[in-house]
Design a protein around this motif. Structure first.
Motif, PDB file in Angstrom:
ATOM      1  N   ASP A 158      -1.053  11.711   3.473  1.00 32.04           N
ATOM      2  CA  ASP A 158      -0.193  11.484   4.638  1.00 32.04           C
ATOM      3  C   ASP A 158      -0.969  10.813   5.758  1.00 32.04           C
ATOM      4  O   ASP A 158      -0.445   9.938   6.458  1.00 32.04           O
ATOM      5  CB  ASP A 158       0.389  12.815   5.121  1.00 32.04           C
ATOM      6  CG  ASP A 158       1.405  13.389   4.132  1.00 32.04           C
ATOM      7  OD1 ASP A 158       1.952  12.591   3.340  1.00 32.04           O
ATOM      8  OD2 ASP A 158       1.634  14.619   4.153  1.00 32.04           O
ATOM      9  N   ARG A 159      -2.219  11.220   5.948  1.00 30.49           N
ATOM     10  CA  ARG A 159      -3.053  10.574   6.965  1.00 30.49           C
ATOM     11  C   ARG A 159      -3.307   9.113   6.612  1.00 30.49           C
ATOM     12  O   ARG A 159      -3.321   8.229   7.483  1.00 30.49           O
ATOM     13  CB  ARG A 159      -4.394  11.288   7.114  1.00 30.49           C
ATOM     14  CG  ARG A 159      -4.288  12.676   7.706  1.00 30.49           C
ATOM     15  CD  ARG A 159      -5.654  13.291   7.961  1.00 30.49           C
ATOM     16  NE  ARG A 159      -6.353  12.536   9.003  1.00 30.49           N
ATOM     17  CZ  ARG A 159      -7.413  11.762   8.772  1.00 30.49           C
ATOM     18  NH1 ARG A 159      -7.883  11.636   7.543  1.00 30.49           N
ATOM     19  NH2 ARG A 159      -7.997  11.107   9.758  1.00 30.49           N
ATOM     20  N   LEU A 160      -3.514   8.835   5.326  1.00 29.02           N
ATOM     21  CA  LEU A 160      -3.717   7.456   4.901  1.00 29.02           C
ATOM     22  C   LEU A 160      -2.473   6.622   5.178  1.00 29.02           C
ATOM     23  O   LEU A 160      -2.564   5.487   5.662  1.00 29.02           O
ATOM     24  CB  LEU A 160      -4.061   7.422   3.409  1.00 29.02           C
ATOM     25  CG  LEU A 160      -4.164   6.025   2.779  1.00 29.02           C
ATOM     26  CD1 LEU A 160      -5.236   5.205   3.482  1.00 29.02           C
ATOM     27  CD2 LEU A 160      -4.460   6.146   1.286  1.00 29.02           C
ATOM     28  N   SER A 161      -1.304   7.195   4.886  1.00 27.16           N
ATOM     29  CA  SER A 161      -0.065   6.468   5.162  1.00 27.16           C
ATOM     30  C   SER A 161       0.096   6.232   6.662  1.00 27.16           C
ATOM     31  O   SER A 161       0.528   5.154   7.094  1.00 27.16           O
ATOM     32  CB  SER A 161       1.133   7.265   4.631  1.00 27.16           C
ATOM     33  OG  SER A 161       2.345   6.587   4.907  1.00 27.16           O
ATOM     34  N   LEU A 181       0.825  -1.208   0.000  1.00 32.24           N
ATOM     35  CA  LEU A 181       0.000   0.000   0.000  1.00 32.24           C
ATOM     36  C   LEU A 181       0.858   1.257   0.000  1.00 32.24           C
ATOM     37  O   LEU A 181       0.492   2.264  -0.608  1.00 32.24           O
ATOM     38  CB  LEU A 181      -0.936  -0.010   1.212  1.00 32.24           C
ATOM     39  CG  LEU A 181      -2.151  -0.937   1.106  1.00 32.24           C
ATOM     40  CD1 LEU A 181      -2.850  -1.035   2.447  1.00 32.24           C
ATOM     41  CD2 LEU A 181      -3.117  -0.426   0.046  1.00 32.24           C
ATOM     42  N   ARG A 182       1.974   1.206   0.737  1.00 31.07           N
ATOM     43  CA  ARG A 182       2.821   2.404   0.806  1.00 31.07           C
ATOM     44  C   ARG A 182       3.389   2.768  -0.559  1.00 31.07           C
ATOM     45  O   ARG A 182       3.533   3.949  -0.885  1.00 31.07           O
ATOM     46  CB  ARG A 182       3.958   2.166   1.796  1.00 31.07           C
ATOM     47  CG  ARG A 182       3.556   2.241   3.251  1.00 31.07           C
ATOM     48  CD  ARG A 182       4.801   2.365   4.127  1.00 31.07           C
ATOM     49  NE  ARG A 182       4.452   2.358   5.537  1.00 31.07           N
ATOM     50  CZ  ARG A 182       4.543   1.295   6.328  1.00 31.07           C
ATOM     51  NH1 ARG A 182       4.963   0.154   5.811  1.00 31.07           N
ATOM     52  NH2 ARG A 182       4.224   1.358   7.588  1.00 31.07           N
ATOM     53  N   THR A 183       3.711   1.766  -1.344  1.00 31.59           N
ATOM     54  CA  THR A 183       4.350   2.050  -2.636  1.00 31.59           C
ATOM     55  C   THR A 183       3.444   2.869  -3.560  1.00 31.59           C
ATOM     56  O   THR A 183       3.867   3.946  -4.028  1.00 31.59           O
ATOM     57  CB  THR A 183       4.765   0.730  -3.313  1.00 31.59           C
ATOM     58  OG1 THR A 183       5.679   0.038  -2.463  1.00 31.59           O
ATOM     59  CG2 THR A 183       5.427   0.997  -4.657  1.00 31.59           C
ATOM     60  N   PRO A 184       2.192   2.451  -3.838  1.00 29.76           N
ATOM     61  CA  PRO A 184       1.352   3.302  -4.705  1.00 29.76           C
ATOM     62  C   PRO A 184       0.961   4.617  -4.047  1.00 29.76           C
ATOM     63  O   PRO A 184       0.797   5.627  -4.732  1.00 29.76           O
ATOM     64  CB  PRO A 184       0.119   2.431  -4.971  1.00 29.76           C
ATOM     65  CG  PRO A 184       0.098   1.438  -3.869  1.00 29.76           C
ATOM     66  CD  PRO A 184       1.521   1.188  -3.511  1.00 29.76           C
ATOM     67  N   VAL A 185       0.812   4.627  -2.731  1.00 30.22           N
ATOM     68  CA  VAL A 185       0.470   5.881  -2.061  1.00 30.22           C
ATOM     69  C   VAL A 185       1.610   6.879  -2.217  1.00 30.22           C
ATOM     70  O   VAL A 185       1.398   8.073  -2.477  1.00 30.22           O
ATOM     71  CB  VAL A 185       0.146   5.618  -0.576  1.00 30.22           C
ATOM     72  CG1 VAL A 185       0.090   6.930   0.208  1.00 30.22           C
ATOM     73  CG2 VAL A 185      -1.198   4.897  -0.457  1.00 30.22           C
ATOM     74  N   THR A 186       2.832   6.370  -2.031  1.00 32.66           N
ATOM     75  CA  THR A 186       3.992   7.258  -2.180  1.00 32.66           C
ATOM     76  C   THR A 186       4.094   7.771  -3.609  1.00 32.66           C
ATOM     77  O   THR A 186       4.367   8.964  -3.851  1.00 32.66           O
ATOM     78  CB  THR A 186       5.273   6.507  -1.795  1.00 32.66           C
ATOM     79  OG1 THR A 186       5.163   6.048  -0.460  1.00 32.66           O
ATOM     80  CG2 THR A 186       6.483   7.420  -1.914  1.00 32.66           C
ATOM     81  N   ALA A 187       3.876   6.879  -4.578  1.00 35.02           N
ATOM     82  CA  ALA A 187       3.936   7.302  -5.982  1.00 35.02           C
ATOM     83  C   ALA A 187       2.853   8.335  -6.281  1.00 35.02           C
ATOM     84  O   ALA A 187       3.112   9.353  -6.951  1.00 35.02           O
ATOM     85  CB  ALA A 187       3.783   6.091  -6.895  1.00 35.02           C
TER      86      ALA A 187
END
Length: 446
Positions: A252-255, A216-222
């Motif tokens: 950022d809140r989602l992460s 999840l972090r990877t697409p959120v970061t992208a």
């Protein structure tokens, strides 16, 4: 268990002593009374013979002559042929237990020997007393033996209960010994097997949580980098840039939500507890959802003042998102969010004007399309988050719907692993609002 074993041993001993001792006591009492009766028979027969010889010599029967023939608590009475009665010994009131025997005397008259029942009862008591002492001694000895046996028999089960409690807290490295009691040893073997299986299940869930959070972090970061780059384009209008900046904050809140749920699955949620004002969390949640309320609906805060506490703001915010979204989706009227201080706990209430659900399975997980009750997994996850905070989420009584979140003012101390584990929360993400327009609805778990 130890007390029940002790009571069983002592009760069994008392029953055995009673079943043997009481009939034996009656038997001994009968034997003593029979023996006393035979003594009186021999005595009165002897007195009759002596008196017959005395009368044959022409002597007179007097009290002084009869007195030496008496034992303790005995009375001797001689009635001459002419009706004259001579009595020797103490005068006492007749009683049913007295032994009274009469014999005819050769030469005329009768002699009566009476032994007081009190003396007979005393001798019966003397004979029965050792039985009573022996019975009480057996009861005391059995109680002592029962204490020792009960402790030895109950100890394995107490240790097994402690091991089961540790297993319930998430401590899977149980050192359950072998026991001589077959039942206890079987339970111990089952606990060891359960601990190994649960450890494997939890390990797999944690691995899944770690993998899911990484994916999840990877697409959120992208996505964040793309939005951030888009907000820096000179061609981007100011209104769009402002909306993009807000979306970056929500990403950022989602992460952060992903990180917090991963910590929840590993039992480390309380490490993120900080000192804050719960009223600020309520205001922030109301601010996020007020602009997303459908036409004719409102989300308002009702706060009487500051509510200082030490909690993990992320999980509390996620719970509020789930409850407010649930109220907007399934409730009616104005959604009111309030917070108050109740001493050792702080309480947040999310109320709406809709009818209170009649189902008692509202917190039960169900998959999409299941009409058996519940509200998806959103409320179930919110409940698990509350339990991970050492709190509880409940539905208040009344005609309208009010969810009540109660958490401690500060985290309670607990051994590692005792905090609520994921219980199915691993890998589930509570999506925060990604915008303030109707096209960017927040997506809490449902």
């Amino acid at each position: 268990m130890r007390d029940r074993l002790l009571a069983a041993f002592v009760t069994l001993t008392v029953l055995v002593v009673a079943l043997y001792g009481i009939p034996r006591a009656y038997q001994v009492a009968g034997m003593v009374r029979e023996q006393e009766h035979r003594k009186i028979e021999r005595s009165v027969d002897l007195v009759a013979v002596v008196l017959a010889e005395h009368l044959a010599e022409g002597d007179e029967v007097t009290e002084e002559y009869l007195t030496p023939m008496l034992n303790a608590a005995e009375t001797l009475s001689y009635v001459a042929p002419d009706g004259t009665e001579t009595v020797a010994g103490p005068r006492f009131h007749p009683a049913p237990s007295d032994i009274v025997l009469t014999r005819n005397v050769d030469g005329g008259g009768t002699v009566t020997l009476t032994r007081a029942g009190g003396l007979v009862d005393e001798r019966v008591s003397d004979a029965v007393y050792p039985l009573v002492v022996i019975g009480l001694g057996l009861v005391l000895v059995s109680a002592g033996v029962a204490v020792i046996l009960a402790r030895r028999l109950a100890r394995p089960f107490g240790e097994l209960a402690a091991s089961a409690e540790r297993l319930g807290r998430g401590q899977f490295d149980l050192d359950v010994p072998r026991y001589a009691v077959p039942e206890a040893d079987q339970i111990g073997a089952s606990l060891r097997t359960a601990a190994e299986r649960l450890e494997d299940v939890v390990r797999r869930e944690r691995e899944f949580s770690a993998n899911a959070s990484h994916q999840l972090r990877t697409p959120v970061t992208a996505l964040r980098l793309q939005l951030e780059d888009l907000s820096m384009w000179p061609e981007t209008p100011d209104t769009v840039r402002e909306e993009l900046q807000h979306s970056l904050g929500e990403l950022d809140r989602l992460s952060g939500a992903v990180t917090e749920l991963l910590a929840l699955s590993r039992g480390r949620l309380t490490a993120s507890a900080v000192e804050l004002d719960l009223a600020d969390l309520v205001d922030a949640a109301v601010g996020r959802w007020a602009v997303l309320a459908p036409d004719g609906r409102q989300v308002v805060a009702r706060l009487a003042g500051r509510v200082p506490c030490e909690v993990a703001p992320g999980p509390v915010g996620q719970i509020l998102d789930v409850l407010i979204d649930n109220a907007l989706k399934h409730g009616a009227g104005t959604v009111t969010v309030s917070a108050r201080d109740e001493g050792t706990d702080v309480v947040v209430a999310v109320a709406n004007e809709g009818a209170r659900p009649a189902s008692t399975d509202i917190f039960r997980r169900r998959v999409s399309g299941d009409t058996s009750g519940g509200e998806g997994i959103g409320l179930a996850v919110a409940r698990d988050l509350a339990e991970a905070l050492d709190g509880r989420l409940s539905l208040a009584p009344g005609t309208t719907t009010t969810f009540v979140l109660t958490v401690p003012r500060s985290p309670r101390s607990a051994p590692p692993g005792e905090r609520a584990s994921a219980q199915g929360v691993s890998g589930t993400i509570s999506m925060a609002p990604l915008g303030h327009s109707s096209t960017h609805r927040p997506q809490p778990l449902q």
